[in-house]
Design an enzyme around this catalytic site. Structure first.
Site, short mmCIF file in Angstrom:
data_model
loop_
_atom_site.label_atom_id
_atom_site.label_comp_id
_atom_site.label_asym_id
_atom_site.label_seq_id
_atom_site.Cartn_x
_atom_site.Cartn_y
_atom_site.Cartn_z
N TYR A 168 -26.31 9.94 5.99
CA TYR A 168 -26.61 8.77 6.82
C TYR A 168 -25.78 8.81 8.09
O TYR A 168 -24.70 9.42 8.14
CB TYR A 168 -26.41 7.45 6.06
CG TYR A 168 -25.08 7.23 5.40
CD1 TYR A 168 -24.01 6.67 6.09
CD2 TYR A 168 -24.91 7.53 4.04
CE1 TYR A 168 -22.79 6.43 5.45
CE2 TYR A 168 -23.71 7.29 3.42
CZ TYR A 168 -22.65 6.74 4.12
OH TYR A 168 -21.46 6.51 3.48
N ARG A 221 -15.34 4.76 7.07
CA ARG A 221 -14.40 3.95 6.29
C ARG A 221 -13.18 3.55 7.13
O ARG A 221 -12.70 2.41 7.03
CB ARG A 221 -13.95 4.72 5.05
CG ARG A 221 -13.02 3.92 4.14
CD ARG A 221 -12.63 4.72 2.92
NE ARG A 221 -13.77 4.98 2.07
CZ ARG A 221 -14.16 4.17 1.08
NH1 ARG A 221 -13.49 3.06 0.83
NH2 ARG A 221 -15.20 4.48 0.34
N GLU A 243 0.84 -1.19 0.00
CA GLU A 243 0.00 0.00 0.00
C GLU A 243 0.88 1.24 0.00
O GLU A 243 1.77 1.38 0.84
CB GLU A 243 -0.91 0.00 1.23
CG GLU A 243 -1.65 1.29 1.50
CD GLU A 243 -2.51 1.76 0.33
OE1 GLU A 243 -2.40 2.95 -0.02
OE2 GLU A 243 -3.26 0.94 -0.23
N ASP A 276 -12.54 -1.29 -7.60
CA ASP A 276 -12.52 -0.14 -8.49
C ASP A 276 -11.47 -0.25 -9.59
O ASP A 276 -11.56 0.44 -10.59
CB ASP A 276 -12.26 1.14 -7.68
CG ASP A 276 -13.50 1.64 -6.99
OD1 ASP A 276 -14.59 1.12 -7.26
OD2 ASP A 276 -13.39 2.56 -6.15
#
Length: 401
Positions: free
Chosen positions: A217, A109, A35, A295
């Site tokens: 939300y 997230r 990453e 994605d």
């Protein structure tokens, strides 16, 4: 082909990359995740995991830990920007569990990433943060993963979970450059205590108007409200994908909106703006022992809130197919064959929802009238529209509802 002992490299430590790494390692593969970011997380971002994604979290052994961090909305409401009147409502909460066997969850997230990273490490995954990959090369011995700095890494299989700007897709799978969709999005979090309308912290709302819509939300036990505000624009010129923006620009774009939507926008203290991009469907997701997921191969516009969930489905199917295939190549092709049709259908449905959200006044009024009539007369019909999506279960390869 059992995965035990196979050396697998995953590029990207997002939702899909970490879930894939965990699913592979739980089948005793040796997995290393690369990453480029020095730490996991994302500023001011929520995400939604529908029942079809909860099925994967359960299968990864994360049900209890995830439930403790998840928000449980009572429903999704579609509202008109002028009157704040409910146009349609899809019940969630107990209705979701009764219909699909699983709840519908909201997460910050960063919270879900932390849970997935913990699960990955517990499964034996090695996480190499702050490590940008510049190349994946084939050799006679296998695949070579080449970082900007540090030693190269040998792998039998490489999984590209490196997002819409995937380097692996560009280098190996004939991917075209992402294209601007004509929509931009502001995103951020608001402290629920600042809101004059407490209902915003209890349900997911989609407030729609001409060429704009606002999604809100609750997160973290209702203490925060996540928002995504989308506006149509002719062009996008910023270099970055997430630019800090003045909240006054957001309020100006939605200046003629009232009710709880205006209350929320007034409470925004920090926001980020980016263009929404997609790319044409890929002719293939797999080449040899290299595969894409999430994605990197099927970016989702956010209008069905399925981006994270589709990445979770990808992750499970990838590991499951590799574990039973005769060779890595056959396993990856089986993964593509199972996933590409469904991901394509969700992409198309998401784009269609975006067009519905932004209907012009005449068409919008007629559409809202019809939705109200259906919602009042046969509310189950609206819920049933999502059975093909929420009722799918890639773990047992069946559908419910």
């Amino acid at each position: 082909m059992a995965l035990a002992g196979r050396e697998i490299a995953v590029i990207g430590a997002g939702i899909g990359g970490l879930a894939a790494a965990t699913a592979l390692a739980q089948r005793r593969a040796r997995v290393t995740v690369f990453e480029r970011a020095p730490a996991l997380g994302e500023v001011g971002a929520g995400l939604q995991v529908a029942p079809n994604g909860v099925a994967v979290l359960e299968a990864l052994g994360m049900r209890d830990a995830a439930e403790a961090r998840a928000g449980l909305p009572r429903g999704i409401e579609l509202r008109d920007h002028r009157s704040d009147r409910i146009v349609a409502r899809v019940p969630l909460g107990p209705t979701s569990v009764a219909r699909y066997g699983r709840p519908y969850w909201h997460f910050h997230r960063a919270d879900l990433l932390a849970l997935l990273a913990e699960a990955a490490r517990e499964a034996g995954v090695e996480l190499r943060l702050g490590t940008a990959i510049t190349q994946v090369a084939e050799t006679a011995q296998g695949l070579r993963v080449v970082p900007e700095a540090g030693p190269e890494h040998a792998a039998e299989i490489v999984v590209g979970a490196d997002g819409i700007r995937s380097r692996l897709r560009a280098d190996w799978l004939e991917g075209q450059s992402p294209r601007f969709t004509g929509h931009v999005a502001w995103r951020g979090l608001v402290d629920a205590a600042r809101l004059g309308a407490p209902g915003l912290a209890e349900v997911a709302r989609v407030t729609v108007g001409p060429r704009r819509h606002l999604v809100t939300y609750p997160l973290r036990g209702g203490r925060q409200v996540n928002f995504v505000a989308v506006e149509e624009r002719a062009s996008w010129t910023a270099e970055g994908w997430m630019e800090a923006d003045d909240p006054a620009n957001l309020r100006r774009a939605f200046a003629d909106w009232g009710g709880p939507a205006a209350d929320l926008l007034e409470g925004v203290e920090e926001t980020f703006l980016w263009g929404l991009f997609d790319h044409p469907p890929l002719p293939r997701w797999v080449t040899g022992r290299i595969a894409l997921l999430g994605d990197a191969c099927h970016p989702m516009l956010p209008y069905l809130a399925q981006g994270a969930t589709m990445a979770l489905e990808d992750a499970w199917v990838l590991a499951a197919e590799l574990d039973v295939a005769e060779t890595p190549e056959r396993g990856l092709l089986a993964y593509e064959a199972r996933r590409a049709p469904r991901a394509g259908r969700v992409q198309r449905a998401s784009a269609r929802n975006g067009r519905i959200f932004h209907l012009r006044p005449g068409m919008r009024d007629a559409a809202h009238l019809g939705l109200r009539a259906v919602s009042a007369a046969a509310p189950g019909l609206l819920t049933g529209r999502f059975d093909w999506l929420f009722g799918a279960d890639v773990v047992s390869d069946r559908a419910t509802g």
